[in-house]
Scaffold this active site. Structure first.
Site, PDB file in Angstrom:
ATOM      1  N   CYS A  73       1.978  -3.373  -0.878  1.00  0.00           N
ATOM      2  CA  CYS A  73       1.612  -3.041   0.496  1.00  0.00           C
ATOM      3  C   CYS A  73       2.787  -3.103   1.473  1.00  0.00           C
ATOM      4  O   CYS A  73       2.671  -2.639   2.613  1.00  0.00           O
ATOM      5  CB  CYS A  73       0.471  -3.939   0.969  1.00  0.00           C
ATOM      6  SG  CYS A  73      -1.049  -3.712   0.014  1.00  0.00           S
TER       7      CYS A  73
ATOM      8  N   HIS B  39       0.308  -3.683   8.606  1.00  0.00           N
ATOM      9  CA  HIS B  39      -0.383  -3.240   7.394  1.00  0.00           C
ATOM     10  C   HIS B  39      -1.865  -3.556   7.528  1.00  0.00           C
ATOM     11  O   HIS B  39      -2.252  -4.684   7.846  1.00  0.00           O
ATOM     12  CB  HIS B  39       0.202  -3.956   6.175  1.00  0.00           C
ATOM     13  CG  HIS B  39      -0.674  -3.888   4.973  1.00  0.00           C
ATOM     14  ND1 HIS B  39      -1.145  -2.698   4.459  1.00  0.00           N
ATOM     15  CD2 HIS B  39      -1.195  -4.864   4.178  1.00  0.00           C
ATOM     16  CE1 HIS B  39      -1.908  -2.948   3.409  1.00  0.00           C
ATOM     17  NE2 HIS B  39      -1.955  -4.243   3.216  1.00  0.00           N
TER      18      HIS B  39
ATOM     19  N   ASN C 141      -8.101  -0.296   3.291  1.00  0.00           N
ATOM     20  CA  ASN C 141      -6.743  -0.723   2.959  1.00  0.00           C
ATOM     21  C   ASN C 141      -6.146   0.292   1.995  1.00  0.00           C
ATOM     22  O   ASN C 141      -6.557   0.378   0.838  1.00  0.00           O
ATOM     23  CB  ASN C 141      -6.785  -2.117   2.332  1.00  0.00           C
ATOM     24  CG  ASN C 141      -5.402  -2.669   2.000  1.00  0.00           C
ATOM     25  OD1 ASN C 141      -4.451  -1.923   1.787  1.00  0.00           O
ATOM     26  ND2 ASN C 141      -5.291  -3.985   1.936  1.00  0.00           N
TER      27      ASN C 141
END
EC number: 2.3.1.180
Length: 340
Positions: free
Chosen positions: A120, A262, A292
Site C-alpha cells: 500500500c 492511503h 481499499n
C-alpha cells in the site's frame, strides 16, 4: 530515509498529469451480507466502506494500469514518456514484470519499464524511484502508475479482508522541472520495518514456501492481515512520517490544505488526521465508494478529488501511506494546474 527531490542542479520531478480508473463492477455491502456473516452497519462502522469496485473474470492488473496511464497521459497533453514505473502487489504473473507490457500497450515500447513492490506504500516508493530517474537525467518524463487487482489475492469467504479490499488504478505523469514550480515533488520520506513483515502477508507462492517442498496449507495463497496490530502501527508510522515530510517542506501542519492518505480504512484515516491536527474538511477521502485499492489508493484519490474540484491548483498537499513490509512514506507538494 530522506530522499532529496533532486541534485544540486535543482532538477526535480514535477507533476503534470493525473488520471484514475476503477473497473465497472461494483460490490455493495448488501451484496456481501448475502453471503458473509456480517451487516452493512458492521462494515461501515469498522471500515467506512459502502461499496467497492471489482474486476471481471479475465481482467488483470495491467488492464487497470493501462487505462489509468492513458488517462494520465491525456491529462498531461502528451502521449510520450521515457520510463514507466508500475507500483503493484498483484502483477499479472510472477515473471516477467508487468510494467513493460503496460508500456507496450500504451505505445511506449522502448521506454524503460519496471515494477515496484511496496504494497500500500507502493505509490510513494514508486514516486521516489520516478523522481530519481528525472533528477539523475535518466528520463525527462516518467509515467508512474499504481494499480492493484487486490480481489485476486483475497479469500472471498474471509470477512475481515473481503469487505475492505478492492480493485483500481491511479497514475501521474512527471516531467523534469525546478523546485519552485507548482507540482514539484518535495523530499520523500520513506521507511520500513521488516521485523513485522508477518502483519501483512501472502504466506504461500514465493521462493521460501516453494523451496521448502511442503505444500501450502489451505488458504495460505490468500492475503492475510493482523488487523489490530496493523491499525496501531499504521497510525503511529503515518503520523510520524507525515510530520517529517511537512518539516522537510518547511511547512507547519496548519499550512496543509489537503491530506491525501492511503485509504486503508476510515478508523485509521480519522486517527491519523486527528493526531496531525488536520480538520475534517481538509482530509480527502473516497474510501466509502471505492474501498481499499492498495497501491492505487493515493493516485486514484488525487485524480478523483481533482476531477470533482476538491483538489485545486495551489493547494498544499500532504501524501502519506503505510503498507506491508512493513513500509511507509510521505511527501508534500503544491498541487499544479492539471485537469484530471
Amino acid at each position: 530515509m530522506n530522499s532529496p527531490s533532486g541534485p544540486s542542479t535543482g532538477r526535480v520531478a514535477v507533476v503534470c498529469g493525473v488520471g484514475g480508473y476503477v473497473p465497472p463492477g461494483i460490490v455493495t455491502n448488501e451484496d456481501l451480507t448475502a453471503r458473509l456473516d456480517t451487516s452493512d452497519e458492521w462494515i461501515r462502522t469498522r471500515t467506512g466502506i459502502a461499496a467497492r469496485h471489482v474486476i471481471d473474470p479475465g481482467t488483470a492488473t495491467s488492464d487497470l494500469a493501462v487505462e489509468a496511464g492513458r488517462r494520465a497521459l491525456k491529462s498531461a497533453g502528451d502521449s510520450q514518456a521515457d520510463a514507466v514505473v508500475l507500483a503493484t502487489t498483484t502483477p499479472d504473473q510472477p515473471c516477467p514484470a508487468t510494467a513493460p507490457h503496460v508500456a507496450a500497450q500504451l505505445g511506449l515500447t522502448g521506454a524503460a519499464a519496471f515494477d515496484v513492490s511496496a504494497v500500500c506504500s507502493g505509490f510513494l516508493y514508486g514516486l521516489a524511484a520516478a523522481s530519481g530517474l528525472i533528477a539523475s537525467g535518466t528520463a525527462e518524463r516518467v509515467l508512474l502508475i499504481a494499480a492493484d487487482a487486490f480481489t485476486t489475492i483475497i479469500d472471498p469467504d474471509e470477512r475481515t479482508t473481503a469487505v475492505i479490499f478492492a480493485d483500481g488504478a491511479g497514475a501521474v505523469v512527471l516531467r523534469a522541472g525546478t523546485a519552485d514550480e507548482p507540482g514539484a515533488v518535495g523530499r520523500i520520506v520513506l521507511g520500513s520495518d521488516g521485523e513485522h513483515h508477518d502483519l501483512i502477508e501472502v504466506p504461500a507462492g514465493g521462493s521460501r514456501q516453494r523451496s521448502s517442498g511442503i505444500p501450502p496449507e489451505p488458504g495460505e495463497e490468500f492475503f492475510r492481515m493482523r488487523g489490530r496490530d496493523t491499525y496501531r502501527m499504521a497510525v503511529e508510522r503515518m503520523t510520524a512520517v507525515s510530520q517529517q515530510a511537512v518539516e522537510s517542506a518547511g511547512w507547519h501542519m496548519e499550512d496543509v490544505d489537503r491530506l491525501a492518505a492511503h485509504q486503508a480504512n476510515a478508523r485509521i484515516l480519522t486517527a491519523v488526521g486527528d493526531r496531525l491536527g488536520i480538520p475534517d474538511e481538509r482530509r480527502l477521502s473516497n474510501i466509502e465508494r471505492v474501498g481499499n485499492t492498495g497501491a492505487a489508493s493515493i493516485p486514484l484519490l488525487l485524480a478523483q478529488a481533482a476531477e470533482e474540484g476538491r483538489l485545486t491548483a495551489g493547494h498544499r498537499v500532504l501524501l502519506t501511506a503505510f503498507g506491508g513490509g512493513l513500509a511507509w512514506g510521505s511527501t508534500a507538494l503544491v498541487w499544479p494546474d492539471v485537469a484530471a
